[in-house]
Design a protein around this motif. Structure first.
Motif, PDB file in Angstrom:
ATOM      1  N   GLU A  84       0.836  -1.195   0.000  1.00 35.85           N
ATOM      2  CA  GLU A  84       0.000   0.000   0.000  1.00 35.85           C
ATOM      3  C   GLU A  84       0.874   1.249   0.000  1.00 35.85           C
ATOM      4  O   GLU A  84       1.753   1.415   0.843  1.00 35.85           O
ATOM      5  CB  GLU A  84      -0.910   0.005   1.230  1.00 35.85           C
ATOM      6  CG  GLU A  84      -1.871   1.160   1.249  1.00 35.85           C
ATOM      7  CD  GLU A  84      -2.804   1.132   2.447  1.00 35.85           C
ATOM      8  OE1 GLU A  84      -3.626   2.048   2.580  1.00 35.85           O
ATOM      9  OE2 GLU A  84      -2.690   0.172   3.255  1.00 35.85           O
ATOM     10  N   TYR A 125      -1.158   8.106  -7.197  1.00 36.05           N
ATOM     11  CA  TYR A 125      -1.029   6.650  -7.053  1.00 36.05           C
ATOM     12  C   TYR A 125      -0.666   6.231  -5.621  1.00 36.05           C
ATOM     13  O   TYR A 125      -0.514   5.041  -5.363  1.00 36.05           O
ATOM     14  CB  TYR A 125       0.047   6.116  -7.998  1.00 36.05           C
ATOM     15  CG  TYR A 125      -0.245   6.355  -9.456  1.00 36.05           C
ATOM     16  CD1 TYR A 125      -1.097   5.511 -10.159  1.00 36.05           C
ATOM     17  CD2 TYR A 125       0.327   7.429 -10.138  1.00 36.05           C
ATOM     18  CE1 TYR A 125      -1.369   5.720 -11.500  1.00 36.05           C
ATOM     19  CE2 TYR A 125       0.056   7.648 -11.478  1.00 36.05           C
ATOM     20  CZ  TYR A 125      -0.793   6.799 -12.156  1.00 36.05           C
ATOM     21  OH  TYR A 125      -1.057   7.007 -13.477  1.00 36.05           O
ATOM     22  N   TYR A 181      -2.891   3.582  -3.788  1.00 35.20           N
ATOM     23  CA  TYR A 181      -3.118   2.282  -4.416  1.00 35.20           C
ATOM     24  C   TYR A 181      -2.534   1.166  -3.551  1.00 35.20           C
ATOM     25  O   TYR A 181      -1.467   1.292  -2.990  1.00 35.20           O
ATOM     26  CB  TYR A 181      -2.490   2.236  -5.810  1.00 35.20           C
ATOM     27  CG  TYR A 181      -3.293   2.947  -6.886  1.00 35.20           C
ATOM     28  CD1 TYR A 181      -3.955   4.138  -6.615  1.00 35.20           C
ATOM     29  CD2 TYR A 181      -3.387   2.432  -8.166  1.00 35.20           C
ATOM     30  CE1 TYR A 181      -4.679   4.804  -7.582  1.00 35.20           C
ATOM     31  CE2 TYR A 181      -4.111   3.093  -9.153  1.00 35.20           C
ATOM     32  CZ  TYR A 181      -4.766   4.276  -8.851  1.00 35.20           C
ATOM     33  OH  TYR A 181      -5.481   4.930  -9.815  1.00 35.20           O
ATOM     34  N   LEU A 228      -1.846  -2.889  -4.115  1.00 31.71           N
ATOM     35  CA  LEU A 228      -1.871  -4.039  -5.018  1.00 31.71           C
ATOM     36  C   LEU A 228      -1.395  -5.323  -4.327  1.00 31.71           C
ATOM     37  O   LEU A 228      -0.955  -6.256  -4.997  1.00 31.71           O
ATOM     38  CB  LEU A 228      -0.989  -3.759  -6.242  1.00 31.71           C
ATOM     39  CG  LEU A 228      -1.356  -2.536  -7.084  1.00 31.71           C
ATOM     40  CD1 LEU A 228      -0.379  -2.376  -8.241  1.00 31.71           C
ATOM     41  CD2 LEU A 228      -2.786  -2.647  -7.614  1.00 31.71           C
TER      42      LEU A 228
END
Length: 240
Positions: free
Chosen positions: A65, A75, A78, A80
Motif C-alpha cells: 500500500e 497513485y 493504491y 496491489l
C-alpha cells in the motif's frame, strides 16, 4: 552482523524442510541419489537467490500500500498486495524456466535424471515460501533479502543432500519390510528435524542479556522499598 545472523538462522533454525516442512515433494522424490540431489539443490539455491530479492523489489515498489507513490501523488493510495501470489509465482516461473534451459544445455544427463521435478520447482512451496516469509517478516533491505534467499536455499540443499546420502546407505541395511521406502525416510527426516531444532539456542544469548536488566532494576527497587519501610518503622518507634 545482521547478515551473518540471518544467514545462519535461515540455514539451521528456520530450515525450509526441517522447521516448516516445505518442498517435501521434491525432497522425497529426488533424494534417492546424491548426484541428482546435488543438482536439484543447486538449482533451488539459484532460484531462491534470484527470486527473493526480485520479489522484495516488487513488494516494496509495486505491491505494498502506497508503494506506487514514486509514480505520483495520485497513485499513493493504491494497494496491489492482492496480486502478491500471482506476481511472485510469475517471477519464480521465469527464473525456473531459465534454470531449465541452462541445465538442459550444459548438463543433459542431469536434466534427464531430474525429469519432471526440475520444472516443478516453479510450484515448489519452498520457493514460494521464501518470498512469502520475506514479505511477512518485513525484511528491510534488498541485501538482507538476498542473504535470506541464499541461506534458505543452502538450508534446503543441505537437507536433501543429507537424506540422499542416508538413503543410499540404508539400501544395504536390514530395514523392516513395513518401513522400506517412504516409511524409513519419514522417520529419518523427523530425527534430523529434531537435531536441527537444537540450533535454536544459537541466537538466544542476546535476549537473555536484555532480560537481565529489568530483573536487576526490580531487585534495586525492592531494596529501596525495604529501606524506606525500616526508616518509617524507626521514626514511629522514636515518636512513641
Amino acid at each position: 552482523m545482521e547478515h551473518i545472523e540471518l544467514f545462519f538462522k535461515s540455514i539451521f533454525i528456520d530450515n525450509m524442510v526441517f522447521a516448516t516442512f516445505l518442498g517435501m515433494c521434491s525432497y522425497l522424490a529426488v533424494s534417492k541419489k546424491v548426484s541428482t540431489a546435488v543438482g536439484l539443490g543447486a538449482a533451488v539455491i539459484f532460484v531462491l537467490a534470484v527470486t527473493v530479492p526480485l520479489n522484495w523489489l516488487l513488494d516494496q515498489y509495486i505491491l505494498q500500500e502506497g508503494a506506487l507513490s514514486w509514480l505520483g501523488e495520485e497513485y499513493a493510495s493504491y494497494d496491489l498486495s492482492f496480486l502478491s501470489f500471482i506476481m511472485f509465482i510469475a517471477t519464480i516461473a521465469t527464473m525456473v524456466q531459465l534454470v531449465e534451459i541452462i541445465v538442459e544445455k550444459f548438463s543433459p544427463s542431469l536434466y534427464n535424471s531430474l525429469g519432471i521435478f526440475l520444472p516443478l520447482i516453479a510450484v515448489n512451496c519452498a520457493i514460494l515460501g521464501g518470498s512469502l516469509f520475506m514479505q511477512s517478516r518485513e525484511i528491510p533491505s534488498i541485501g538482507l533479502a538476498l542473504t535470506y534467499g541464499v541461506g534458505s536455499g543452502i538450508g534446503w540443499f543441505l537437507a536433501i543432500l543429507a537424506i540422499a546420502a542416508i538413503r543410499e546407505k540404508i539400501r544395504y541395511s536390514a530395514v523392516p519390510p513395513a518401513l522400506r521406502g517412504l516409511g524409513i525416510t519419514f522417520i529419518i527426516t523427523g530425527l534430523m528435524a529434531i537435531g536441527f531444532m537444537s540450533f535454536g539456542g544459537m541466537l538466544t544469548g542476546g535476549d537473555e542479556k536484555k532480560e537481565e536488566k529489568p530483573k536487576v532494576e526490580a531487585k534495586v527497587e525492592k531494596e529501596e522499598i525495604k529501606k524506606e519501610a525500616k526508616e518509617i518503622v524507626a521514626e514511629n518507634t522514636n515518636i512513641n
